[in-house]
Design a protein around this motif. Sequence first.
Motif, PDB file in Angstrom:
ATOM      1  N   PRO B  50       0.795  -1.236   0.000  1.00 19.62           N
ATOM      2  CA  PRO B  50       0.000   0.000   0.000  1.00 19.62           C
ATOM      3  C   PRO B  50       0.825   1.282   0.000  1.00 19.62           C
ATOM      4  O   PRO B  50       0.413   2.276  -0.590  1.00 19.62           O
ATOM      5  CB  PRO B  50      -0.829  -0.125   1.283  1.00 19.62           C
ATOM      6  N   PHE B  51       1.983   1.271   0.683  1.00 18.88           N
ATOM      7  CA  PHE B  51       2.820   2.468   0.712  1.00 18.88           C
ATOM      8  C   PHE B  51       4.186   2.208   0.090  1.00 18.88           C
ATOM      9  O   PHE B  51       5.147   2.915   0.350  1.00 18.88           O
ATOM     10  CB  PHE B  51       2.960   2.984   2.155  1.00 18.88           C
ATOM     11  N   GLY B  52       4.246   1.150  -0.722  1.00 21.99           N
ATOM     12  CA  GLY B  52       5.499   0.817  -1.393  1.00 21.99           C
ATOM     13  C   GLY B  52       6.590   0.382  -0.435  1.00 21.99           C
ATOM     14  O   GLY B  52       7.770   0.478  -0.745  1.00 21.99           O
ATOM     15  N   VAL B  59      -3.584 -11.254   4.793  1.00 17.15           N
ATOM     16  CA  VAL B  59      -4.512 -12.109   5.522  1.00 17.15           C
ATOM     17  C   VAL B  59      -5.503 -12.598   4.469  1.00 17.15           C
ATOM     18  O   VAL B  59      -6.354 -11.832   4.022  1.00 17.15           O
ATOM     19  CB  VAL B  59      -5.235 -11.333   6.641  1.00 17.15           C
ATOM     20  N   LYS B  62      -6.284 -10.099   1.620  1.00 20.44           N
ATOM     21  CA  LYS B  62      -6.331  -8.690   2.027  1.00 20.44           C
ATOM     22  C   LYS B  62      -4.957  -8.276   2.547  1.00 20.44           C
ATOM     23  O   LYS B  62      -4.258  -9.084   3.139  1.00 20.44           O
ATOM     24  CB  LYS B  62      -7.374  -8.502   3.140  1.00 20.44           C
ATOM     25  N   VAL B  63      -4.594  -7.024   2.342  1.00 18.12           N
ATOM     26  CA  VAL B  63      -3.258  -6.587   2.713  1.00 18.12           C
ATOM     27  C   VAL B  63      -3.285  -5.497   3.783  1.00 18.12           C
ATOM     28  O   VAL B  63      -4.192  -4.665   3.826  1.00 18.12           O
ATOM     29  CB  VAL B  63      -2.485  -6.089   1.457  1.00 18.12           C
ATOM     30  N   LEU B  64      -2.300  -5.537   4.653  1.00 19.25           N
ATOM     31  CA  LEU B  64      -2.146  -4.551   5.712  1.00 19.25           C
ATOM     32  C   LEU B  64      -0.690  -4.099   5.727  1.00 19.25           C
ATOM     33  O   LEU B  64       0.213  -4.924   5.585  1.00 19.25           O
ATOM     34  CB  LEU B  64      -2.497  -5.201   7.060  1.00 19.25           C
ATOM     35  N   ALA B  65      -0.459  -2.804   5.860  1.00 14.93           N
ATOM     36  CA  ALA B  65       0.896  -2.275   5.925  1.00 14.93           C
ATOM     37  C   ALA B  65       1.133  -1.610   7.274  1.00 14.93           C
ATOM     38  O   ALA B  65       0.231  -1.505   8.088  1.00 14.93           O
ATOM     39  CB  ALA B  65       1.119  -1.264   4.805  1.00 14.93           C
ATOM     40  N   GLN B  66       2.401  -1.140   7.468  1.00  8.90           N
ATOM     41  CA  GLN B  66       2.818  -0.463   8.695  1.00  8.90           C
ATOM     42  C   GLN B  66       3.021  -1.452   9.835  1.00  8.90           C
ATOM     43  O   GLN B  66       2.068  -2.038  10.369  1.00  8.90           O
ATOM     44  CB  GLN B  66       1.836   0.646   9.116  1.00  8.90           C
ATOM     45  N   LYS B  68       3.593  -1.522  13.043  1.00  7.20           N
ATOM     46  CA  LYS B  68       2.865  -1.543  14.316  1.00  7.20           C
ATOM     47  C   LYS B  68       1.383  -1.863  14.117  1.00  7.20           C
ATOM     48  O   LYS B  68       0.768  -2.545  14.932  1.00  7.20           O
ATOM     49  CB  LYS B  68       3.044  -0.226  15.076  1.00  7.20           C
ATOM     50  N   ALA B  69       0.807  -1.396  13.015  1.00  3.95           N
ATOM     51  CA  ALA B  69      -0.595  -1.723  12.730  1.00  3.95           C
ATOM     52  C   ALA B  69      -0.735  -3.237  12.524  1.00  3.95           C
ATOM     53  O   ALA B  69      -1.693  -3.852  12.985  1.00  3.95           O
ATOM     54  CB  ALA B  69      -1.079  -0.963  11.501  1.00  3.95           C
ATOM     55  N   ARG B  72      -0.262  -4.965  15.985  1.00  6.24           N
ATOM     56  CA  ARG B  72      -1.426  -4.767  16.850  1.00  6.24           C
ATOM     57  C   ARG B  72      -2.601  -5.621  16.370  1.00  6.24           C
ATOM     58  O   ARG B  72      -3.320  -6.226  17.181  1.00  6.24           O
ATOM     59  CB  ARG B  72      -1.825  -3.296  16.897  1.00  6.24           C
ATOM     60  N   TYR B  73      -2.810  -5.695  15.054  1.00  2.00           N
ATOM     61  CA  TYR B  73      -3.880  -6.523  14.497  1.00  2.00           C
ATOM     62  C   TYR B  73      -3.699  -7.983  14.918  1.00  2.00           C
ATOM     63  O   TYR B  73      -4.632  -8.626  15.415  1.00  2.00           O
ATOM     64  CB  TYR B  73      -3.910  -6.407  12.971  1.00  2.00           C
ATOM     65  N   GLU B  77      -5.961 -10.305  17.416  1.00  9.92           N
ATOM     66  CA  GLU B  77      -6.539 -11.566  16.933  1.00  9.92           C
ATOM     67  C   GLU B  77      -6.197 -12.721  17.874  1.00  9.92           C
ATOM     68  O   GLU B  77      -7.011 -13.618  18.097  1.00  9.92           O
ATOM     69  CB  GLU B  77      -6.001 -11.908  15.535  1.00  9.92           C
TER      70      GLU B  77
END
Lengths: 209, 207
Positions: B50-52, B59, B62-66, B68-69, B72-73, B77
Amino acid sequence: MPNYKLVYFDGRGRGELVRLVFKAAGVPFEDVRLDDESATPTWPGEWKAKCPFGQLPTAFIDDKPLAQSKSIARYLAKEFKLAGNTNWEQARVDMIIDAIDDISTEVGKFMWLTDETKKAELREKFNAESLPRHLGNLENILKENNSGNGYFVGDSLTWADLGLVNLYDRVGGVDALFTNFPLLAALNKRVRDLPNIAAYIKARPLSPW
Amino acid sequence: MPNYKLVYFPGRGRAEVSRLIFKAAGVPFEDVRINTANGEWPGETKAKCPFGQMPVLFVDDKVLAQSKAIGRYLAREFNLAGKTNWDQARADMILDQFEDIGTEIYKFMFEKDAAKKAELSEKFNSETLPRHLGYLENLLKENNGGTGFFVGDSLTWADLALANAYDHLGGTDAPFANSPLLAGLIKRIRATPSVAEWISTRPQTPF
């Protein structure tokens, strides 16, 4: 309702996002603004020893301290249902907040320079290269959510949207920087027009930072 | 159980806390390590971020960046984030502090001027780090005398972040000489079977 107190300096900086969360939620709080420049400064005073990491902002919830601006904002957003409705949504909000914070950090590298020429040069470079790249990524993320005509995440306001409003001010409060990012520009305007937010922006102390 | 894929460089860096969360929770994941040396990065991977940037977490699709995010996710979970909103916020605050320490390290880690690097490193080790560790030692002490965990009465990702910081700070007990509670918690966490096994079997990397 717990008693909320936010302690920070008299500026937007790392306190403003927390203030925006309170305002968006319509929750009253004591907005303590300390001074570290005058002849009789209130910071550090007796406050520093009360802060978990000796730094501001620190929030006090019924006198229990919480430090680190994003952790404070996230705690409050979750309390006030402005954080996202599922763990996944909350994670997407967190991700957007972190990305916005990265941009803010870059601004921090030049906004405090006393050499005005160097400062202007770095700001120019940031505005021409770095900022458009960052805003492009955020524009894409916004577009992925219901074509970007609503909010960053889900179908209601979260603190990620407040983060955009705060970022707009941080980079200079200039519409021209968002010309090529129409969805972000429109979201910024939509959130700034929300009654609570509009009233706060109109009434808050003006600050150069 | 969703399919988890964590994508990062071949190192601990900004992904190791998430790897530790998976290991502590006993949840399998695909530990993808992308090399810059042979052009794998940026390759086709960068465009999927998402931010290169990495790390990213997939997951299912689906994609998650960063970092710490992501951490924490996963922590939420797997019930490693803290039991109440307040506990979660206190854990978050501690993670943020480790991030700040990391930022201080990056200031000299990439400094090319050897003399300047030595000067910055000296200042970090003699002033900055002790100050940060002092605050963290106090926080730990406030929680049931500091003989348990950072937050509440069970493991959270804040404890894993401390165990991870040990490696970033050189992998010796020396930085913690004046922080006995932190040293004790590090030892306890690194000795936890799932964590100990990962530490002994993971790829050995310089960062």
